[in-house]
Design a protein around this motif. Structure first.
Motif, PDB file in Angstrom:
ATOM      1  N   ALA A  64      69.051  30.999  27.803  1.00 26.62           N
ATOM      2  CA  ALA A  64      68.223  31.401  28.004  1.00 26.62           C
ATOM      3  C   ALA A  64      68.665  32.997  28.838  1.00 26.62           C
ATOM      4  O   ALA A  64      70.347  34.259  28.815  1.00 26.62           O
ATOM      5  N   ASP A  65      68.214  34.122  29.495  1.00 22.84           N
ATOM      6  CA  ASP A  65      68.125  35.455  30.174  1.00 22.84           C
ATOM      7  C   ASP A  65      68.792  35.464  31.629  1.00 22.84           C
ATOM      8  O   ASP A  65      69.629  36.178  31.867  1.00 22.84           O
ATOM      9  N   ARG A  66      68.125  34.737  32.172  1.00 19.32           N
ATOM     10  CA  ARG A  66      68.729  34.545  33.158  1.00 19.32           C
ATOM     11  C   ARG A  66      67.609  33.365  34.025  1.00 19.32           C
ATOM     12  O   ARG A  66      66.563  32.792  33.696  1.00 19.32           O
ATOM     13  N   TRP A  67      67.968  33.075  35.102  1.00 16.52           N
ATOM     14  CA  TRP A  67      67.151  31.733  35.771  1.00 16.52           C
ATOM     15  C   TRP A  67      65.700  32.346  36.587  1.00 16.52           C
ATOM     16  O   TRP A  67      65.576  33.502  36.710  1.00 16.52           O
ATOM     17  N   THR A  68      64.896  31.597  36.725  1.00 17.84           N
ATOM     18  CA  THR A  68      63.693  32.249  36.805  1.00 17.84           C
ATOM     19  C   THR A  68      63.473  32.752  38.354  1.00 17.84           C
ATOM     20  O   THR A  68      64.667  32.355  39.672  1.00 17.84           O
ATOM     21  N   THR A  69      62.557  33.873  38.323  1.00 24.07           N
ATOM     22  CA  THR A  69      62.867  34.565  39.530  1.00 24.07           C
ATOM     23  C   THR A  69      61.766  34.003  40.771  1.00 24.07           C
ATOM     24  O   THR A  69      61.320  34.942  41.589  1.00 24.07           O
ATOM     25  N   TRP A  70      60.777  32.864  40.614  1.00 27.06           N
ATOM     26  CA  TRP A  70      59.642  32.713  40.871  1.00 27.06           C
ATOM     27  C   TRP A  70      60.030  32.259  42.441  1.00 27.06           C
ATOM     28  O   TRP A  70      58.429  32.808  43.133  1.00 27.06           O
ATOM     29  N   ASP A  71      61.275  32.128  43.326  1.00 31.97           N
ATOM     30  CA  ASP A  71      61.389  31.886  44.357  1.00 31.97           C
ATOM     31  C   ASP A  71      61.164  32.629  44.774  1.00 31.97           C
ATOM     32  O   ASP A  71      61.783  33.414  46.216  1.00 31.97           O
ATOM     33  N   SER A  72      61.848  34.329  44.406  1.00 22.99           N
ATOM     34  CA  SER A  72      62.317  35.817  44.828  1.00 22.99           C
ATOM     35  C   SER A  72      61.144  36.353  44.828  1.00 22.99           C
ATOM     36  O   SER A  72      61.144  37.676  45.680  1.00 22.99           O
ATOM     37  N   ALA A  73      59.654  36.258  44.479  1.00 23.07           N
ATOM     38  CA  ALA A  73      59.061  37.500  44.201  1.00 23.07           C
ATOM     39  C   ALA A  73      57.218  36.955  44.854  1.00 23.07           C
ATOM     40  O   ALA A  73      57.234  35.854  45.235  1.00 23.07           O
ATOM     41  N   GLU A  74      56.403  38.001  44.780  1.00 20.03           N
ATOM     42  CA  GLU A  74      55.317  37.440  45.449  1.00 20.03           C
ATOM     43  C   GLU A  74      54.669  37.173  44.968  1.00 20.03           C
ATOM     44  O   GLU A  74      54.541  37.446  42.922  1.00 20.03           O
ATOM     45  N   ASP A  87      58.718  25.566  38.787  1.00 17.28           N
ATOM     46  CA  ASP A  87      60.024  25.429  39.464  1.00 17.28           C
ATOM     47  C   ASP A  87      60.724  25.833  38.940  1.00 17.28           C
ATOM     48  O   ASP A  87      60.886  26.470  37.968  1.00 17.28           O
ATOM     49  N   LEU A  88      61.932  24.943  40.023  1.00 24.63           N
ATOM     50  CA  LEU A  88      63.506  26.869  40.072  1.00 24.63           C
ATOM     51  C   LEU A  88      64.187  26.388  39.102  1.00 24.63           C
ATOM     52  O   LEU A  88      65.290  27.006  39.113  1.00 24.63           O
ATOM     53  N   GLY A  89      64.112  25.432  38.351  1.00 22.38           N
ATOM     54  CA  GLY A  89      65.512  24.898  37.528  1.00 22.38           C
ATOM     55  C   GLY A  89      64.506  25.668  36.252  1.00 22.38           C
ATOM     56  O   GLY A  89      65.757  25.246  34.920  1.00 22.38           O
ATOM     57  N   ALA A  90      63.447  26.658  36.449  1.00 20.64           N
ATOM     58  CA  ALA A  90      63.251  26.937  34.753  1.00 20.64           C
ATOM     59  C   ALA A  90      63.953  28.434  34.258  1.00 20.64           C
ATOM     60  O   ALA A  90      65.198  28.739  35.306  1.00 20.64           O
ATOM     61  N   VAL A  91      64.467  29.084  33.602  1.00 18.55           N
ATOM     62  CA  VAL A  91      64.518  29.877  32.824  1.00 18.55           C
ATOM     63  C   VAL A  91      64.031  30.873  31.991  1.00 18.55           C
ATOM     64  O   VAL A  91      62.941  30.150  31.467  1.00 18.55           O
ATOM     65  N   ASP A  92      64.243  32.267  31.838  1.00 13.11           N
ATOM     66  CA  ASP A  92      63.615  33.131  31.220  1.00 13.11           C
ATOM     67  C   ASP A  92      64.702  33.363  29.758  1.00 13.11           C
ATOM     68  O   ASP A  92      65.370  34.401  30.219  1.00 13.11           O
TER      69      ASP A  92
END
Length: 319
Positions: A64-74, A87-92
């Motif tokens: 993957a290219d990065r961890w999920t940004t869900w927790d830092s986004a609107e 899920d904060l364990g997801a990847v993008d």
């Protein structure tokens, strides 16, 4: 319905220290800023998050290219659809470019937990320094004002910082418009999240990553053409009831996904009351669309642009 404040910007610092960032890139090959010049707060937070990943991880799961940004986004509007991965364990994982444009590029991205198929998303990323002026932005920005005169001057002068601000304002405006319209049932993709100048949107296409075609690419049969026109006028009416017009509507920013007409590219959505040119934008939207459908075979008495403008003006409470 969530209300969004187009003017809700945090304080901006006067400078950005590039030297620590340069050292991070040299030693850890971490991410660089997308744009030069002073950064907006949203872009600063996004970049800091990516650099934190560069410090703490040498290799992400599944390439993957990065961890999920869900927790830092609107996040997008409620109720959040079941298919959205939170899920904060997801990847993008980046899968390629779907579309390039004057103001933004759209990328195909897969988000999911390691070892799962995940879900496809469209990642729309606004740019600024590559383009000295956003497409006809002066007219669209009427009625949108920032609180601080310093930011207003920077935007008016098109300084590097000003262009960064405009890019972020477009992202905020589109995310707000999509959230508002999706909530009332308008045919728009679900806005998953906004992180600085990046929007993650529902991907309109098939499971293999092939995007839904634009209306302009199709040659519908008469019955399908009439149905798509009915869908288009219904969408225009929904927007008008909300007091807005698309502002740049054409057959190129309408997708046909599983038989449904979907409206995309809404950063320049125009407030029909606050914007002095609101009626002109509405009229142009209608004429662009009516002209395309008429050219494909719908009779002029069906597409009657002037009658539709009058009906939409009334629906907006301006008639």
């Amino acid at each position: 319905m969530r209300e969004h404040d187009y003017e809700d910007y945090s304080d901006f610092e006067d400078s950005f220290d590039e030297e620590p960032a340069r050292r991070v890139r040299q030693v850890y090959e971490g991410p660089a800023p997308d744009r030069s010049g002073r950064l907006t707060e949203g872009e600063r937070v996004r970049l800091a998050r990516l650099r934190d990943d560069a410090y703490t991880e040498t290799e992400l799961p599944d390439g993957a290219d990065r961890w999920t940004t869900w927790d830092s986004a609107e996040p997008g509007p409620h109720p959040t659809p079941d298919w959205v991965v939170t899920d904060l364990g997801a990847v993008d994982t980046e899968l390629g470019v779907l579309k390039t444009g004057k103001e933004a590029d759209v990328h195909l991205l897969r988000r999911g937990l390691p070892g799962t198929d995940g879900v496809l998303l469209a990642a729309k990323r606004y740019r600024s320094d590559e383009h000295k002026l956003f497409h006809r932005d002066a007219g669209y920005l009427e009625g949108r004002r920032m609180r601080r005169s310093r930011e207003m001057r920077a935007m008016a002068n098109r300084s590097s910082f000003g262009r960064n601000l405009i890019a972020e304002q477009w992202a905020v405006a589109e995310f707000a418009a999509l959230s508002r319209l999706w909530t009332i049932g308008a045919p728009v993709p679900y806005p998953v999240q906004r992180n600085g100048t990046e929007l993650l949107l529902e991907f309109l296409g098939d499971a293999d990553g092939a995007a839904a075609p634009r209306l302009a690419q199709l040659r519908p049969e008469p019955d399908e053409l009439a149905d798509l026109w009915a869908q288009a006028t219904a969408a225009l009416e929904l927007l008008a009831v909300q007091g807005v017009a698309h502002g740049d509507l054409s057959a190129y920013n309408l997708l046909v996904h599983e038989g449904h007409l979907m409206v995309i590219d809404l950063p320049q959505v125009v407030d029909l009351v606050a914007n002095p040119g609101g009626h002109e934008f509405l009229t142009r939207d209608v004429r662009n669309l009516a002209g395309w459908f008429h050219a494909r075979g719908l009779p002029e008495h069906v597409t009657a642009a002037d009658d539709l403008v009058e009906a939409l003006t009334f629906a907006a409470g301006l008639g």
